[in-house]
Design an enzyme around this catalytic site. Structure first.
Site, PDB file in Angstrom:
ATOM      1  N   ARG A   1      15.366  -7.939  -5.120  1.00 21.52           N
ATOM      2  CA  ARG A   1      14.695  -8.878  -4.224  1.00 21.52           C
ATOM      3  C   ARG A   1      13.736  -9.744  -5.049  1.00 21.52           C
ATOM      4  O   ARG A   1      13.494  -9.484  -6.225  1.00 21.52           O
ATOM      5  CB  ARG A   1      13.945  -8.157  -3.107  1.00 21.52           C
TER       6      ARG A   1
ATOM      7  N   GLU B   1       4.935  -9.912   0.291  1.00 26.23           N
ATOM      8  CA  GLU B   1       4.384  -9.348  -0.944  1.00 26.23           C
ATOM      9  C   GLU B   1       4.559 -10.297  -2.134  1.00 26.23           C
ATOM     10  O   GLU B   1       5.144  -9.938  -3.164  1.00 26.23           O
ATOM     11  CB  GLU B   1       5.013  -7.984  -1.236  1.00 26.23           C
TER      12      GLU B   1
ATOM     13  N   GLU C   1       1.589  -2.884   6.427  1.00 28.50           N
ATOM     14  CA  GLU C   1       2.502  -1.842   5.960  1.00 28.50           C
ATOM     15  C   GLU C   1       1.712  -0.642   5.458  1.00 28.50           C
ATOM     16  O   GLU C   1       0.686  -0.792   4.791  1.00 28.50           O
ATOM     17  CB  GLU C   1       3.389  -2.335   4.808  1.00 28.50           C
TER      18      GLU C   1
END
Length: 661
Positions: A147, A186, A343
């Site tokens: 990712r 993020e 999160e």
């Protein structure tokens, strides 16, 4: 209920950030009003997690809604990694699956923090546009299969990301489930020091032109007379790629600044679209555990609400304090306003060498710690544990074994508990009397090579200075160097190696007008371009500290010492040979303390207790045993809600709360 299809984005790729830190976007014009509407959707603190229904079929989707009701879920993030599902081929969109989930969640009374899905591009983007892939300092090009495989400076990546964001905004602008936008995910977690491709190199040159105006100014700032590095043409400048020896430290620090700014520009490009189409919906992105990558103080003005991901290690005995420090940073990004825990893990994660589970009660304790430090939402990664993929062993609210598990029972109990405390929502943490200064440009400069010691770890030092306050249950705000310092009785400043004359003057004035300053070694050494302040260390702090540091004396065991000559200060702690190690200097109406060494934890706790006592700083609650902390939140009606966190096994009795000073 669904909206209509969107037109394509305009493909704008211009950076929203200038070298001096201003932005073309800024905060949403009505960001505060939009945030009010978001909070009005929640009757109690936000509770839920990342929802990734694209991983599952219809039979699971039906059960999800039932289990969310049972667990007390009122907020989920949706679609974070769904770009390939939503745009399976370039320019071809499938929103039918997302329409169904938005409608289902709206019917269940669950608010949605909808992602722009741009954190992880689909494989077709790399296949058709390989120039969007990032390049490392040694020239290695990274590829799909993980990712964040994108170059932040790539105009092609930004075009496709903005186009998708616009499609989503137009389709779901009026959907009743939409409560908050989640841009990216993020930032900087994997592409930490940006990219070294030719596109990034050209963007770096543009950024430098904006910062310095001329080559002469850049050569002066970078001290390029050393090692024959003087540039005569902008095209001679590259990103700090792999080199034979020590790189130019000023160039490296500027590249950190540039990298943070380019990622911010990606965020702003999407935010501008969302703010234009959905001005009544607030915008956020989730920051990773406090790291060197992004200058969060420069990012914070562009988030309507700050969001954070927290993953304390159950095996780490210092995890609670490290987490508290991070939460104090998040609160400080918006001047003490509440933030969102977007999160955390219900139990184990999947990415450490040894992924320990959270024992019974630990998830509840971790969640309440976030609330105590200002969180208005407690969310998890993720709602349902994945069957395949790299994070299949990362715990989730609904584990592989389903509802009949300890994890889901604890999740359900916590949801019910939070729902019983509606007054917590948007209550503000009580004002702290202590501030700790954190500065990302200083971090980048301090940890370059060729210093007197290679053992400087800025984050570790900041944590060490925060720990005595945490252990004593003293509330602490973490602030940038240009923050308003007047409300604070005590200012703690770890390793402020890179210090501008302007910041030094503000610290000096703070002490002169009655404040107490505690600053640690190797501070005041260079200016903002990593050029040494001449005339003796610690440069522009000599007067307020009342001393001169004649030499540094780092030891092979990693300890640090300095040869200090007093110029008005008194020696409070001396070395074996009688030289000053800790000094105190009365200056104007205030006091400046200096640590010329790195004290052991016990000695540092003793010193900080003395300094804060002299400054009139008291803990939130008196007489708490080690391992127990307390924090206070104040409701809109002025009610003080004290939260006591017991990290031990046992019970604790707490005296009634004092009234606010």
């Amino acid at each position: 209920m669904t909206g209509t299809n969107a037109t394509t984005a305009n493909g704008t790729t211009a950076s929203g950030t200038t070298a001096n830190g201003t932005t073309a976007s800024g905060t949403t014009a009505n960001g505060a009003a939009a945030l009010d509407r978001f909070y009005a959707r929640l009757a109690s603190p936000g509770y839920g997690g990342d929802y990734n229904p694209e991983q599952w079929g219809p039979e699971v989707h039906a059960e999800d809604v039932e289990l969310m009701r049972a667990a007390g879920v009122n907020l989920v993030t949706l679609g974070i990694f769904a770009w390939a599902t939503t745009e399976p081929t370039p320019g071809t969109y499938d929103f039918t699956w997302l329409d169904a989930h938005m409608d289902r969640l709206a019917g269940a009374g669950v608010a949605v923090c909808l992602a722009t899905m741009t954190a992880s591009p689909p494989p077709w983007l790399a296949r058709l546009h390989p120039g969007t892939l990032p390049v490392m300092a040694d020239g290695t090009r990274l590829h799909p299969g993980s990712r964040q495989h994108w170059c932040p400076s790539s105009p092609v990546f930004r075009h496709h990301a903005v186009r998708l964001a616009e499609r989503l905004a137009r389709r779901y602008a009026d959907h009743p489930a939409l409560a908050l936008w989640h841009i990216g995910n993020e930032y900087g977690c994997h592409i930490s020091r940006h990219c070294h491709c030719e596109v990034s190199t050209a963007a770096f040159r543009t950024w430098l032109r904006e910062r310095y105006d001329s080559l002469d100014a850049l050569n002066d700032a970078w001290s390029t007379a050393f090692w024959s590095q003087r540039y005569s043409d902008w095209e001679e400048i590259h990103t700090p790629r792999a080199a034979p020896s020590f790189g130019n430290p000023a160039q490296q620090a500027d590249f950190w600044r540039f990298s943070s700014d380019e990622l911010l520009a990606c965020y702003l490009a999407e935010k501008d679209v969302l703010a234009r189409i959905t001005p009544d919906t607030p915008v956020t992105t989730n920051f990773v555990p406090v790291a060197k990558t992004l200058d969060l103080f420069r990012w914070a003005p562009h988030l309507d609400v700050v969001s954070y991901d927290s993953y304390p290690d159950p095996h780490d005995p210092d995890a609670a304090q490290r987490t508290a420090f991070s939460y104090d940073v998040m609160r400080g990004l918006k001047g003490g306003k509440p933030w969102l825990l977007l999160e955390q893990a219900p139990s184990a994660v999947n990415w450490r060498a040894h992924n320990g589970r959270k024992p019974a009660g630990r998830m509840r304790l971790d969640s309440w710690q976030a609330v105590a430090h200002g969180a208005d939402a407690v969310l998890f990664f993720q709602w349902r544990q994945s069957r395949g993929g790299a994070e299949k062993f990362h715990s989730a609210m609904v584990p592989h074994a389903g509802r009949d598990t300890r994890t889901f029972r604890e999740v359900t109990e916590l949801g019910a508990e939070l729902a019983k405390h509606p007054a917590l929502l948007r209550s503000t943490p009580a004002r702290a009397d202590v501030a700790l200064l954190l500065d990302w440009p200083n971090w980048w400069a301090l940890e370059t090579e060729a210093h007197p010691s290679a053992s400087f770890d800025y984050l570790r030092t900041a944590l060490d200075h925060h720990k005595p306050l945490y252990d004593a249950s003293v509330a602490c705000d973490v602030l940038p160097v240009d923050a308003d310092l007047t409300p604070y009785r005590l200012l703690v400043v770890p390793n402020l190696y890179s210090l501008s004359v302007q910041t030094a003057a503000r610290l000096t004035d703070y002490v002169h007008t009655g404040g107490t300053l505690l600053i640690s070694c190797f501070s005041g050494i260079t200016d903002e371009h990593d050029r040494v302040h001449l005339g003796g260390y610690p440069g522009p702090l000599r007067e307020v500290l009342g001393l001169t540091v004649e030499e540094f004396d780092p030891r092979p065991d990693g300890t640090w010492a300095e040869v200090i000559r007093l110029e008005g200060a008194e020696s409070v702690v001396a070395s074996d040979d009688g030289g000053p190690e800790v000094t105190r200097h009365s200056y104007g109406r205030g006091t400046a303390w200096y640590l010329g060494v790195r004290p052991e934890p016990g000695a540092l706790r003793e010193l900080v207790d003395r300094v804060r006592a002299e400054a009139g700083v008291e803990p939130v609650a008196e007489g708490l045993p080690e391992g127990v902390q307390a924090r206070v939140r104040v409701t809109a009606a002025g009610e003080r809600l004290r939260i006591v966190l017991d990290h031990r096994d046992g019970t604790v009795t707490v005296e009634p709360d004092r009234a606010a000073r």
